[in-house]
Design an enzyme around this catalytic site. Structure first.
Site, PDB file in Angstrom:
ATOM      1  N   HIS A 153       0.809  -1.231   0.000  1.00 20.82           N
ATOM      2  CA  HIS A 153       0.000   0.000   0.000  1.00 20.82           C
ATOM      3  C   HIS A 153       0.836   1.272   0.000  1.00 20.82           C
ATOM      4  CE1 HIS A 153      -4.086  -1.760   0.812  1.00 20.82           C
ATOM      5  NE2 HIS A 153      -3.299  -2.804   1.009  1.00 20.82           N
ATOM      6  N   ASP A 357       3.638   9.211  -0.778  1.00 21.97           N
ATOM      7  CA  ASP A 357       2.394   8.532  -0.392  1.00 21.97           C
ATOM      8  C   ASP A 357       2.080   7.461  -1.426  1.00 21.97           C
ATOM      9  OD1 ASP A 357       0.101   8.056   1.082  1.00 21.97           O
ATOM     10  OD2 ASP A 357      -0.442  10.179   1.185  1.00 21.97           O
TER      11      ASP A 357
HETATM   12  P1  ADQ Z   1      -2.868   6.064   4.901  1.00 21.39           P
HETATM   13  O1  ADQ Z   1      -1.458   6.486   5.043  1.00 21.39           O
HETATM   14  O2  ADQ Z   1      -3.622   5.841   6.131  1.00 21.39           O
HETATM   15  O3  ADQ Z   1      -3.008   4.762   4.010  1.00 21.39           O
HETATM   16  P2  ADQ Z   1      -4.814   7.482   3.085  1.00 21.39           P
HETATM   17  O4  ADQ Z   1      -4.829   6.729   1.823  1.00 21.39           O
HETATM   18  O5  ADQ Z   1      -4.914   8.951   2.876  1.00 21.39           O
HETATM   19  O6  ADQ Z   1      -3.523   7.256   3.978  1.00 21.39           O
HETATM   20  O7  ADQ Z   1      -6.025   6.999   3.944  1.00 21.39           O
HETATM   21  C1  ADQ Z   1      -6.393   7.614   5.144  1.00 21.39           C
HETATM   22  C2  ADQ Z   1      -7.834   7.202   5.446  1.00 21.39           C
HETATM   23  O8  ADQ Z   1      -8.091   7.496   6.811  1.00 21.39           O
HETATM   24  C3  ADQ Z   1      -8.841   7.949   4.598  1.00 21.39           C
HETATM   25  O9  ADQ Z   1      -9.868   7.094   4.247  1.00 21.39           O
HETATM   26  C4  ADQ Z   1      -9.308   9.061   5.544  1.00 21.39           C
HETATM   27  O10 ADQ Z   1     -10.636   9.467   5.340  1.00 21.39           O
HETATM   28  C5  ADQ Z   1      -9.196   8.379   6.890  1.00 21.39           C
HETATM   29  N1  ADQ Z   1      -8.909   9.392   7.925  1.00 21.39           N
HETATM   30  C6  ADQ Z   1      -7.790  10.091   8.077  1.00 21.39           C
HETATM   31  N2  ADQ Z   1      -7.916  10.952   9.101  1.00 21.39           N
HETATM   32  C7  ADQ Z   1      -9.145  10.780   9.607  1.00 21.39           C
HETATM   33  C8  ADQ Z   1      -9.891  11.365  10.675  1.00 21.39           C
HETATM   34  N3  ADQ Z   1      -9.400  12.320  11.464  1.00 21.39           N
HETATM   35  N4  ADQ Z   1     -11.115  10.922  10.904  1.00 21.39           N
HETATM   36  C9  ADQ Z   1     -11.643   9.962  10.118  1.00 21.39           C
HETATM   37  N5  ADQ Z   1     -11.007   9.385   9.103  1.00 21.39           N
HETATM   38  C10 ADQ Z   1      -9.782   9.781   8.847  1.00 21.39           C
HETATM   39  C11 ADQ Z   1      -2.096   3.840   3.385  1.00 21.39           C
HETATM   40  C12 ADQ Z   1      -1.093   4.466   2.434  1.00 21.39           C
HETATM   41  C13 ADQ Z   1      -1.828   5.293   1.378  1.00 21.39           C
HETATM   42  C14 ADQ Z   1      -2.846   4.410   0.657  1.00 21.39           C
HETATM   43  C15 ADQ Z   1      -3.710   3.658   1.646  1.00 21.39           C
HETATM   44  C16 ADQ Z   1      -4.586   2.621   0.943  1.00 21.39           C
HETATM   45  O11 ADQ Z   1      -0.155   5.284   3.138  1.00 21.39           O
HETATM   46  O12 ADQ Z   1      -0.922   5.851   0.457  1.00 21.39           O
HETATM   47  O13 ADQ Z   1      -3.675   5.235  -0.165  1.00 21.39           O
HETATM   48  O14 ADQ Z   1      -2.936   2.970   2.606  1.00 21.39           O
HETATM   49  O15 ADQ Z   1      -3.833   1.787   0.133  1.00 21.39           O
END
Ligand code: ADQ
Length: 452
Positions: A153, A357
């Site tokens: 991921h 990312d």
């Molecule tokens: P993450 O590094 O966790 O994921 P991201 O893909 O942006 O990053 O996902 C974060 C998720 O958490 C989103 O669905 C967001 O809505 C949720 N989230 C964040 N802060 C929140 C809050 N305060 N309250 C509620 N929800 C919140 C890892 C990798 C990414 C990749 C994903 C999936 O680092 O690059 O996109 O896995 O493969």
């Protein structure tokens, strides 16, 4: 039809903090059913040597408890102080210790040992993320012959950086034990093939296949996404028209990230500060809502960033706040998903500026949540995996450069309706075509087509 068995470090049980992997996979498992095996539980609870069943979902959940020492050495240690920084281009943050590596191997080996009795011959096995890279190798040692796919991921490390791990050949060997290695972007596939190419004993075959020792693995990109239609509906119904989260005539920029050094948060605040400086006086009607729940807080690299961010938002507010206007609202706790969707929809700009990312699901959530008749604009870092798909429709930005961020915000906030609609509808066509259901199907179809 074969049963799907998913492995990931974290399982969706209890009050797990938000994370992209669990959010994306939960949709998949709710739809397809199957078995999900992972780790869970309070690291302070007694060590348990069995997998614990967690009923109550559309799919079966089995969790392995980690001891406190394992949590420290495998999870915070090897996974998040070695693999996470190396994959995000930060070898300077590596904390290499023999006990981390030993624990990482031991946890993967125990998970394999405990899981084999739950596996059936025609199960399709799908392992997720950097915590579990050696798991296929451990399962193979125990006689598992099923197809095994892996999805990474986060970014794949560069051929240069990976050498900072003394045992990088072992790491590369674990990837080669999979039938299919899925990565987020073409850029990651290029990095992965380069890593293999730079190791003498690898043969690069046609169509992204590599031969390492006796193993042949296929390497391919599958950009992950969200359930676009469902998220759009949630956003449309989230906050009723009358509810306001801002005083009248103020505009909102939103940022939503786990509090992580890879997300470029201090740089983002500096960029916003520059944007405010560049605005003419009297135009200060734009505020930034930054939602950043802490993760991995016991690691120094994470508590440092929290302190830095709090100081920076104080500085920006001290400089630009007036009565009735707070430039930066900083919330560091998880927000309920419906509400989050409503906030996205209220925001004129989605500010997504990671330094590195894998994909970044927030970028996709922001776009899906917009009102198509009056959409906001996504400002997107060129280092987010999502940039490969969205570069034509988002305003691209160099997240290291405050001036680049300031200019991108200005461009986004002053963009006319017709251009916003065009960009948004084009992005939605792309996102509808490659949503989370497409992602699951294309990975599993590719895995089915690999030869055993
Ligand atoms: P993450 O590094 O966790 O994921 P991201 O893909 O942006 O990053 O996902 C974060 C998720 O958490 C989103 O669905 C967001 O809505 C949720 N989230 C964040 N802060 C929140 C809050 N305060 N309250 C509620 N929800 C919140 C890892 C990798 C990414 C990749 C994903 C999936 O680092 O690059 O996109 O896995 O493969």
């Amino acid at each position: 039809m074969s049963r799907l068995v998913v492995f990931s470090n974290r399982l969706p049980v209890g009050d797990n903090p938000a994370g992209g992997l669990v959010i994306a996979l939960r949709d998949t498992m709710d739809t397809m059913g199957g078995l999900w095996i992972g780790t869970a539980g309070d690291p302070n609870t007694a060590f348990d040597s069995r997998l614990v069943n967690h009923p109550g979902a559309n799919f079966e959940r089995l969790a392995m408890r980690l001891s406190g020492t394992e949590h420290q050495n495998y999870y915070l240690g090897y996974a998040n102080s070695v693999l996470w920084p190396i994959c995000h281009g930060r070898p300077d943050l590596l904390d290499i210790r023999p006990e981390y590596f030993e624990s990482y191997l031991a946890v993967n080996s125990r998970l394999a040992e405990l899981s084999v009795e739950h596996l059936e011959d025609d199960d399709v096995i799908w392992i997720h993320d950097y915590h579990l890279i050696p798991l296929a190798s451990e399962l193979r040692k125990r006689g598992i012959k099923n197809k095994i796919g892996y999805f990474h991921h986060i970014p794949f490390p560069s051929a240069q950086n990976i050498r900072a791990l003394s045992h990088y050949k072992e790491l590369v060997g674990w990837f080669a034990e999979y039938d299919l290695v899925g990565l987020q972007t073409q850029r990651d596939v290029a990095s992965c093939l380069e890593v293999f190419r730079s190791i003498m004993s690898t043969e690069i075959l046609l169509n992204g296949k590599i031969k390492y020792g006796d193993n042949i693995a296929q390497v391919k990109s599958f950009p992950i996404s969200i359930d676009v239609s469902t998220f759009a509906k949630i956003a449309a119904n989230s906050l009723s028209g009358k509810e306001r989260i801002l005083p009248k005539n103020q505009r909102l920029i939103i940022g939503v990230d786990r509090l992580d050094y890879s997300k470029g948060l201090p740089q983002r605040l500096r960029g916003f500060q520059q944007f405010l400086k560049d605005r003419k006086s009297g135009e200060q009607n734009v505020s930034l809502l930054q939602i950043a729940p802490p993760t991995r807080g016991s690691l120094a690299a994470y508590s440092n960033i929290r302190n830095e961010l709090e100081a920076l938002s104080g500085e920006v507010n001290g400089e630009f706040a007036t009565i009735g206007y707070t430039p930066v609202q900083y919330i560091h706790k998880p927000i309920e998903r419906n509400l989050l969707a409503g906030y996205y929809r209220r925001a004129s700009v989605g500010l997504v500026t990671p330094l590195a990312d894998g994909m970044n699901l927030v970028a996709k959530e922001y776009l899906a949540a917009q009102d198509p008749t009056n959409p906001g604009v996504l400002v997107l870092s060129q280092f987010a995996g999502a940039y490969e798909q969205l570069q034509k429709t988002a305003v691209g930005v160099n997240p290291y450069d405050a001036t680049s961020i300031a200019k991108a915000i200005e461009k986004a906030i002053s963009m006319g309706l017709a251009e916003r609609q065009d960009r948004h509808s084009e992005a939605m066509v792309q996102m509808q075509a490659q949503d989370i259901h497409w992602w699951t199907k294309s990975f599993l179809n590719s895995l089915a087509r690999t030869s055993v």
